[in-house]
Design an enzyme around this catalytic site. Structure first.
Site, PDB file in Angstrom:
ATOM      1  CB  THR A  89     -17.106 -22.977  26.272  1.00 18.73           C
ATOM      2  OG1 THR A  89     -17.132 -22.409  27.359  1.00 18.73           O
ATOM      3  CG2 THR A  89     -17.664 -21.644  25.405  1.00 18.73           C
TER       4      THR A  89
ATOM      5  CG  ASP B  83      -9.775 -27.093  31.397  1.00 19.33           C
ATOM      6  OD1 ASP B  83     -10.958 -26.962  31.474  1.00 19.33           O
ATOM      7  OD2 ASP B  83      -9.001 -28.048  32.222  1.00 19.33           O
TER       8      ASP B  83
ATOM      9  CG  PHE C 205     -16.218 -15.675  34.526  1.00 16.51           C
ATOM     10  CD1 PHE C 205     -15.806 -15.140  33.472  1.00 16.51           C
ATOM     11  CD2 PHE C 205     -16.033 -17.101  34.797  1.00 16.51           C
ATOM     12  CE1 PHE C 205     -14.657 -15.542  32.654  1.00 16.51           C
ATOM     13  CE2 PHE C 205     -15.270 -17.731  33.992  1.00 16.51           C
ATOM     14  CZ  PHE C 205     -14.558 -16.855  32.836  1.00 16.51           C
TER      15      PHE C 205
ATOM     16  CG  ASP D 262     -12.474 -12.463  36.473  1.00 16.83           C
ATOM     17  OD1 ASP D 262     -11.531 -12.860  36.532  1.00 16.83           O
ATOM     18  OD2 ASP D 262     -13.338 -12.510  35.581  1.00 16.83           O
TER      19      ASP D 262
ATOM     20  CG  HIS E 270      -6.349 -16.528  32.409  1.00 16.24           C
ATOM     21  ND1 HIS E 270      -6.695 -15.235  32.836  1.00 16.24           N
ATOM     22  CD2 HIS E 270      -7.574 -17.200  32.230  1.00 16.24           C
ATOM     23  CE1 HIS E 270      -7.889 -15.166  33.149  1.00 16.24           C
ATOM     24  NE2 HIS E 270      -8.434 -16.436  32.928  1.00 16.24           N
TER      25      HIS E 270
HETATM   26  P1  ITT Z   1     -16.494 -24.984  29.893  1.00 17.47           P
HETATM   27  O1  ITT Z   1     -15.712 -26.267  30.287  1.00 17.47           O
HETATM   28  O2  ITT Z   1     -17.762 -25.150  29.503  1.00 17.47           O
HETATM   29  O3  ITT Z   1     -15.654 -24.069  28.859  1.00 17.47           O
HETATM   30  P2  ITT Z   1     -16.221 -24.034  32.630  1.00 17.47           P
HETATM   31  O4  ITT Z   1     -16.522 -22.920  33.355  1.00 17.47           O
HETATM   32  O5  ITT Z   1     -16.359 -25.557  33.036  1.00 17.47           O
HETATM   33  O6  ITT Z   1     -16.581 -23.834  31.150  1.00 17.47           O
HETATM   34  P3  ITT Z   1     -13.019 -24.237  32.834  1.00 17.47           P
HETATM   35  O7  ITT Z   1     -13.285 -25.658  33.279  1.00 17.47           O
HETATM   36  O8  ITT Z   1     -12.056 -24.099  31.948  1.00 17.47           O
HETATM   37  O9  ITT Z   1     -14.505 -23.795  32.288  1.00 17.47           O
HETATM   38  O10 ITT Z   1     -12.935 -23.373  34.223  1.00 17.47           O
HETATM   39  C1  ITT Z   1     -12.766 -23.762  35.599  1.00 17.47           C
HETATM   40  C2  ITT Z   1     -13.361 -22.768  36.338  1.00 17.47           C
HETATM   41  O11 ITT Z   1     -12.280 -21.612  36.348  1.00 17.47           O
HETATM   42  C3  ITT Z   1     -14.272 -21.801  35.861  1.00 17.47           C
HETATM   43  O12 ITT Z   1     -15.554 -22.268  36.467  1.00 17.47           O
HETATM   44  C4  ITT Z   1     -14.112 -20.490  36.855  1.00 17.47           C
HETATM   45  O13 ITT Z   1     -14.719 -20.673  38.087  1.00 17.47           O
HETATM   46  C5  ITT Z   1     -12.665 -20.190  36.827  1.00 17.47           C
HETATM   47  N1  ITT Z   1     -12.285 -19.560  35.669  1.00 17.47           N
HETATM   48  C6  ITT Z   1     -11.921 -19.689  34.515  1.00 17.47           C
HETATM   49  N2  ITT Z   1     -11.536 -18.784  33.878  1.00 17.47           N
HETATM   50  C7  ITT Z   1     -11.909 -17.638  34.659  1.00 17.47           C
HETATM   51  C8  ITT Z   1     -11.599 -16.266  34.495  1.00 17.47           C
HETATM   52  O14 ITT Z   1     -11.090 -15.784  33.347  1.00 17.47           O
HETATM   53  N3  ITT Z   1     -11.766 -15.563  35.348  1.00 17.47           N
HETATM   54  C9  ITT Z   1     -12.002 -15.945  36.572  1.00 17.47           C
HETATM   55  N4  ITT Z   1     -12.309 -17.480  36.829  1.00 17.47           N
HETATM   56  C10 ITT Z   1     -12.240 -18.187  35.805  1.00 17.47           C
END
Ligand code: ITT
Length: 190
Positions: A7, A68, A148, A151, A176
């Site tokens: 990540t 993801d 973040f 949230d 989740h």
């Molecule tokens: P990596 O791929 O480097 O892990 P990313 O930020 O691109 O990081 P994702 O594609 O999994 O990660 O996440 C998609 C988006 O979903 C992320 O940028 C956040 O806006 C949102 N998100 C993910 N997990 C979250 C959480 O626990 N709470 C709130 N928003 C979340």
């Protein structure tokens, strides 16, 4: 146990480290020399988690996992879903994503939503996936400054406050990602 977490999201890294605890040493992408963004070209969370984990395994041959995550909103037919990071813009602009979500839901009374995390683990070259889901609803305005992403807008079932109004510990206990990581821990310990 040493394992690479694929990540670039520092918030994810600290949440996952807190749930996994001291028995696991999380190795970052930078520490294994991967500094580029891993392309997320899949059509589903499952595909993207797998793409990220395989990208790392193919380059390092180390045990690794990737998360993801998507926010799936019922009234928007599951959007933003797999496009959660790039909902409003090309980048990870959390504020713009939240503004777009509120505007798409303006005047809509069905606020049901869920966060879904898929983790792809590659251990000894063998891939396995686990999932974690939290059901909830989208608030009508942002509240809180913890966490973040979405949230400040997500109120989990059984709560009156958003994830951004909770401590990291309280979010992890029901989220989740907390659930997906608990399942990952079972697999790693099993
Ligand atoms: P990596 O791929 O480097 O892990 P990313 O930020 O691109 O990081 P994702 O594609 O999994 O990660 O996440 C998609 C988006 O979903 C992320 O940028 C956040 O806006 C949102 N998100 C993910 N997990 C979250 C959480 O626990 N709470 C709130 N928003 C979340």
């Amino acid at each position: 146990m040493k394992i690479v977490f694929a990540t670039n999201n520092r918030h994810k890294l600290s949440e996952v480290a807190a749930v996994l605890g001291d028995g696991f040493e999380l190795v970052t992408l930078a520490e294994v020399g991967i500094t580029e963004d891993i392309p997320e070209t899949g059509a589903t969370l499952e595909e993207n988690a797998s793409i990220k984990a395989r990208y790392v395994y193919e380059r390092t041959a180390l045990d690794c996992f990737a998360d993801d995550t998507g926010l799936e909103v019922e009234a928007l037919d599951g959007a933003p879903g797999v496009h959660s990071a790039r909902y409003a813009t090309d980048g990870h602009d959390f504020a713009a994503n939240n503004r777009k979500l509120l505007s798409e839901l303006s005047g809509i009374s069905n606020r049901k939503a869920r966060f879904r995390t898929v983790i792809s683990l590659i251990r000894g070259g063998v891939e396995q996936q686990v999932e974690g889901i939290v059901e909830g609803r989208i608030a009508t305005c942002e509240s809180g400054s913890e966490g973040f992403g979405y949230d400040p807008l997500f109120i989990p079932d059984g709560s009156d406050v958003t994830f951004a109004e909770m401590t990291a510990e309280a979010k992890n206990a029901i989220s989740h990602r907390g659930r997906a990581v608990a399942a990952l821990q079972e697999v790693l310990r099993g």
